[in-house]
Design a protein around this motif. Structure first.
Motif, PDB file in Angstrom:
ATOM      1  N   GLU A 119       0.830  -1.209   0.000  1.00 32.25           N
ATOM      2  CA  GLU A 119       0.000   0.000   0.000  1.00 32.25           C
ATOM      3  C   GLU A 119       0.864   1.258   0.000  1.00 32.25           C
ATOM      4  O   GLU A 119       0.557   2.231  -0.687  1.00 32.25           O
ATOM      5  N   LEU A 120       1.952   1.257   0.750  1.00 31.73           N
ATOM      6  CA  LEU A 120       2.874   2.392   0.742  1.00 31.73           C
ATOM      7  C   LEU A 120       3.471   2.583  -0.660  1.00 31.73           C
ATOM      8  O   LEU A 120       3.521   3.704  -1.166  1.00 31.73           O
TER       9      LEU A 120
ATOM     10  N   LYS B 168       1.992   7.090  -7.087  1.00 33.43           N
ATOM     11  CA  LYS B 168       1.110   8.136  -7.627  1.00 33.43           C
ATOM     12  C   LYS B 168       1.863   9.438  -7.862  1.00 33.43           C
ATOM     13  O   LYS B 168       1.475  10.233  -8.718  1.00 33.43           O
ATOM     14  N   THR B 169       2.943   9.648  -7.113  1.00 33.07           N
ATOM     15  CA  THR B 169       3.688  10.902  -7.233  1.00 33.07           C
ATOM     16  C   THR B 169       5.144  10.713  -7.662  1.00 33.07           C
ATOM     17  O   THR B 169       5.800  11.676  -8.018  1.00 33.07           O
TER      18      THR B 169
ATOM     19  N   ARG C 115       2.123   1.701  -3.455  1.00 35.36           N
ATOM     20  CA  ARG C 115       1.026   2.172  -4.314  1.00 35.36           C
ATOM     21  C   ARG C 115       0.835   3.684  -4.159  1.00 35.36           C
ATOM     22  O   ARG C 115       0.680   4.410  -5.132  1.00 35.36           O
ATOM     23  N   GLN C 116       0.882   4.166  -2.931  1.00 27.19           N
ATOM     24  CA  GLN C 116       0.736   5.602  -2.687  1.00 27.19           C
ATOM     25  C   GLN C 116       1.911   6.386  -3.269  1.00 27.19           C
ATOM     26  O   GLN C 116       1.726   7.428  -3.887  1.00 27.19           O
ATOM     27  N   LEU C 117       3.116   5.872  -3.078  1.00 28.51           N
ATOM     28  CA  LEU C 117       4.300   6.549  -3.607  1.00 28.51           C
ATOM     29  C   LEU C 117       4.297   6.580  -5.134  1.00 28.51           C
ATOM     30  O   LEU C 117       4.738   7.555  -5.738  1.00 28.51           O
TER      31      LEU C 117
END
Length: 73
Positions: A7-8, A14-15, A10-12
């Motif tokens: 999940e971390l 995005k940017t 996946r979030q990273l």
């Protein structure tokens, strides 16, 4: 890899640009839009992960896909 780490990532992703090296094609498919399939350090297939999963052209890609455990009994 634990769910929290995935999940971390996946979030990273995005940017940031994420470079992920893994034999876990399911993980790659869940995190990446584009991929490169390597065999013995040489590129054997590249492109959008959805396209590669739909029509795996190289024998090594087919081997990676066949290694995914099945949910069938």
């Amino acid at each position: 890899m634990t769910i929290r780490v995935v999940e971390l990532l996946r979030q990273l992703s995005k940017t940031l640009t994420l470079v992920l090296v893994s034999q876990d094609i399911g993980l790659v498919a869940s995190l990446c839009e584009k991929t490169i399939i390597l065999e013995r350090g040489r590129i054997v297939e590249s492109g959008r992960i959805r396209d590669i999963l739909a029509i795996p052209r190289h024998a090594h890609t087919q081997k990676l896909l066949s290694s995914i455990p099945s949910m069938q009994a």
